[in-house]
Structure formats: C-alpha cells, structure tokens
Enzyme design. Structure first.
Site, PDB file in Angstrom:
ATOM      1  N   GLU A 172       0.823  -1.194  -0.061  1.00  0.00           N
ATOM      2  CA  GLU A 172      -0.054   0.097  -0.045  1.00  0.00           C
ATOM      3  C   GLU A 172       0.721   1.297  -0.031  1.00  0.00           C
ATOM      4  O   GLU A 172       0.510   2.271   0.761  1.00  0.00           O
ATOM      5  CB  GLU A 172      -0.849  -0.021   1.322  1.00  0.00           C
ATOM      6  N   ASN A 213       2.040  -5.368  -3.174  1.00  0.00           N
ATOM      7  CA  ASN A 213       0.315  -5.452  -2.787  1.00  0.00           C
ATOM      8  C   ASN A 213      -0.277  -4.488  -2.322  1.00  0.00           C
ATOM      9  O   ASN A 213       0.198  -3.546  -1.593  1.00  0.00           O
ATOM     10  CB  ASN A 213       0.457  -6.389  -1.108  1.00  0.00           C
ATOM     11  N   HIS A 249     -10.806  -6.262  -1.722  1.00  0.00           N
ATOM     12  CA  HIS A 249     -11.798  -5.785  -0.672  1.00  0.00           C
ATOM     13  C   HIS A 249     -12.886  -5.189  -1.175  1.00  0.00           C
ATOM     14  O   HIS A 249     -12.927  -4.063  -1.668  1.00  0.00           O
ATOM     15  CB  HIS A 249     -11.169  -4.835   0.639  1.00  0.00           C
ATOM     16  N   GLU A 279      -6.541 -10.496  -0.940  1.00  0.00           N
ATOM     17  CA  GLU A 279      -7.241 -10.408   0.258  1.00  0.00           C
ATOM     18  C   GLU A 279      -8.751 -10.325   0.246  1.00  0.00           C
ATOM     19  O   GLU A 279      -9.539  -9.382   0.350  1.00  0.00           O
ATOM     20  CB  GLU A 279      -6.829  -9.011   0.940  1.00  0.00           C
ATOM     21  N   ASP A 281     -12.472 -10.236  -0.063  1.00  0.00           N
ATOM     22  CA  ASP A 281     -13.815 -10.302   0.615  1.00  0.00           C
ATOM     23  C   ASP A 281     -14.696  -9.655   0.184  1.00  0.00           C
ATOM     24  O   ASP A 281     -14.387  -8.495  -0.758  1.00  0.00           O
ATOM     25  CB  ASP A 281     -13.463 -10.106   2.147  1.00  0.00           C
TER      26      ASP A 281
END
Ligand code: 9MR
Length: 371
Positions: A172, A213, A249, A279, A281
């Site tokens: 990030e 990432n 996400h 990641e 979701d």
C-alpha cells in the site's frame, strides 16, 4: 478468455447449485480426497482449474477455536491450500523493539500450515501501518532509516527463508490518484525505499516470490497504472519483482466487471510479473438480505473467474473465511457478512459459486497448465 455469454452460463449453473445444494455438494465431495469435508474442496478444485492454490488469511486469536481450526488446518489442503498471517508477521509483531525480533505469532501460523501441506504467503515487510512505537516516534535520517529497513527485512525474511511461497514486500505505497503515499518511508527516503526493500528481500530469500500488494488496483485506473509503472521502473533498474497482489476488498454489487478485472490482471502480467488475488472479501450492509448474499456469491465468482481466465494469475486468498473473525465490521460500521462462512461456520452461497467456477473451468478445459 471466456466470452461474457459463457459467464452467464456459469451464473446460471451457480444458480442451479443454490437451488439444489445437497446434490451439488455430493457431486463435489466425490472429488475431495478428504471425504468428511462438508463443503466443496475449493483448493483442490482451484488446482484442477489450473491455479496453484485457493487460500485464506488467518490470525492468531482464532486458532484456539477448534471448529475454526478444523476448517483451516483439519481440511487442508483440500479446502484451503494456502495461508496468509493477517497480522503476526507485520513490523509491530516481528520487531517490537529495535533489533529485537519475535517470530512466535508468525511461526504459530506458518508451521502448522506447512505441516498440513499448505503454502504460505508471507505478509508484510514494509507498510505505513502497524509499525512499532520506537520506529514511528523516532527521528531518522535517510541513511539510518534505510539501514533499519534493510536490517528488518534481512532478519524477518532470513527467519522464514524457504518457508514462504511469496512475500508482500511493500504494501500500500500508493494513493488512489497514483502518487506515492506520504508516510514514514517516503517522506524520509523518497521513492527509493521501494527498490531498497525489494533488494533486501531478494538477498535474504532468493526463492520467495517478491510482491507489491495494494487495494484499489483491481481494475484499470490511475492507481493501477501507477502500480504498473512501479513494476516497470523496478524491472528497468534490475530489481527483482515477481508479482503484484490485488487485495480485492470489495463491496457487494460494486465489484469491477469480469472484463475489467481480466484486462487489469493482463496489464500486469504483460509486464512479466504474476498476479494473485490476495485479500478477497465482499462486504454487504448488515443485516444482510438474501438478495445481498446472492449478489455476493456472484461477486466472489466473478473474481475467481477472472483469475481462472488469466494465465499469470496464480491463486486467490480470502481475507479470513468466517464472519466472526472478519476485519470488516470494525472498520466499516454497518457493513459485514463479508466472508465465505457465517459466524456459525455455515457456508454461504459464495462457496458453491466459487466451486462452480473452478469445476466449469476444469470441465471445459479452459484451464491453463500453470503448476
Ligand atoms: O486483517 C488485519 C486486521 O486484523 C488489522 O486490524 C488491520 C490493521 O490495519 O489490518 C488488517 O489487514 C490488512 C492488511 O494487512 C493489508 N490490507 C488491508 C487489510 C485489512 O485492513
């Protein structure tokens, strides 16, 4: 790549699976090496579809929960074939005091994962967040901060040498508009902190895949373009970078289309790196309606389909699998129910929809041979 009409077929098949879950699970169970598995063997199905793995994040506080542990490790590697520690390899956990290293939490996840024939994605070495007080409150000059970064990476990557399929080396570092994030690292070292971090990781474990990432780089746009430029720049400098992690996400009903996720993944793989969904979701407003949960199943399936469609997409990781341990409600009040299982370990429709994507890919021989 599949045409949109084929995706529609997949969606309809998924719908059929929801209507007859018992029959669907029975047919899937035949493929599972572990016959007691109560749900589709997602990792085995992913591998049959040509991926390296289907995995999950986990965290140390949930490991003592026996039912949770059964799903995480007991059904491995059929259900999950890969694990990412959500917190215990971060800087605040691994170097809580300067040059004093603690691997207890990370080892408590990585060791059982390896013992259960799972692979590990290791997370992370450099981030603006979850840094220890000694690091954030110090006043560091450029040279000192560089040596702190190099020392941390040499030690942590050295400890896990040979155990990590991949490391999220830098996490990030970009703003949504594509500029560098102003943080501890950038403000002192400038953009050079990124190649320095990758070089240190490469020296400490020549075999771990080294990843950048980030979130909001899952579809074309300024931030994804900036991440692509970062990859190109590292490669132009002769710095090894092997992959880009697309965190994913998502919000139910607002996930990027299949075509945009595929095009975005291909923009990265064209640069000579692999991609992974790291990641995943899909949060919905709570309490969730049946319609929201059905939409969520479609959204999970779309990202699974995108990864299946792209030669260089190696696997998918969900950011924990059970709603009781999801990070979402604590960060986004009014949202939740983001994971594959509800708080009672009941599989949501997304489990079947993802399985259906993998089964269709294997059956239609659209898979790539990537293992
Ligand atoms: O899942 C992690 C959660 O337990 C922590 O409280 C949080 C702190 O920032 O970090 C979560 O994991 C993040 C990951 O490391 C990087 N991408 C975003 C994830 C969700 O916040």
């Amino acid at each position: 790549m599949k045409a949109p009409s084929q995706l529609l077929t997949t969606t309809l098949l998924v719908g059929a699976a929801f209507a007859a879950p018992a029959r669907h699970y029975k047919s899937v169970a035949k493929r599972a090496a572990n016959s007691s598995l109560p749900v589709p063997a997602l990792n085995k199905l992913a591998q049959a579809a040509g991926l390296k793995y289907f995995g999950t994040a986990t965290d140390n506080p949930e490991l003592p929960n026996a039912e949770y542990s059964q799903y995480l490790f007991g059904y491995a590697p059929q259900l999950f074939g890969q694990v990412t520690p959500a917190n215990s390899q971060k800087w605040d956990a691994t170097e809580p005091e300067q040059n004093v290293f603690n691997y207890t939490g990370g080892d408590a996840i990585i060791q059982p994962a390896l013992n259960h024939s799972m692979i590990a994605r290791c997370h992370n070495l450099n981030w603006y967040n979850q840094n220890p007080e000694w690091l954030t409150s110090g006043t560091w000059d450029n040279a000192t901060l560089i040596s702190i970064l190099q020392n941390h990476i040499a030690n942590v990557v050295g400890h896990y040498k040979g155990q990590c399929y991949a490391w999220d080396v830098v996490n990030e570092a970009l703003n949504d508009n594509g500029t560098y994030r102003s943080d501890l690292w950038y403000d002192t070292i400038g953009p050079a902190f990124i190649p320095i971090a990758f070089q240190a990781a490469a020296a400490a474990d020549p075999n771990a895949k080294l990843y950048y990432n980030d979130y909001n780089i899952e579809s074309p746009g300024a931030k994804s373009t900036a991440a692509q430029q970062l990859v190109s720049s590292l490669k132009a400098q002769g710095i090894r970078i092997d992959g880009v992690g697309l965190q994913s996400h998502f919000i139910g009903g607002e996930t990027p289309t299949l075509d945009s996720q595929v095009a975005n993944m291909q923009a990265f793989t064209a640069l000579g790196v692999e991609v992974a969904v790291t990641e995943l979701d899909v949060r919905v407003s709570t309490p969730a309606t049946d319609a929201e949960i059905a939409q969520q199943a479609t959204d999970y399936a779309t990202t699974a389909q995108a990864c299946v469609n792209v030669e260089g997409c190696v696997g998918l990781t969900v950011w924990d699998f059970d709603d009781q341990y999801s990070w979402v409600p604590g960060t986004f009040p009014g949202y939740g129910a983001a994971d594959l299982f509800d708080a009672n370990f009941t599989a949501k429709p997304a489990v079947a929809s993802i399985a259906q994507v993998f089964q269709s890919a294997a059956a239609n021989a659209t898979k790539h041979t990537r293992r």
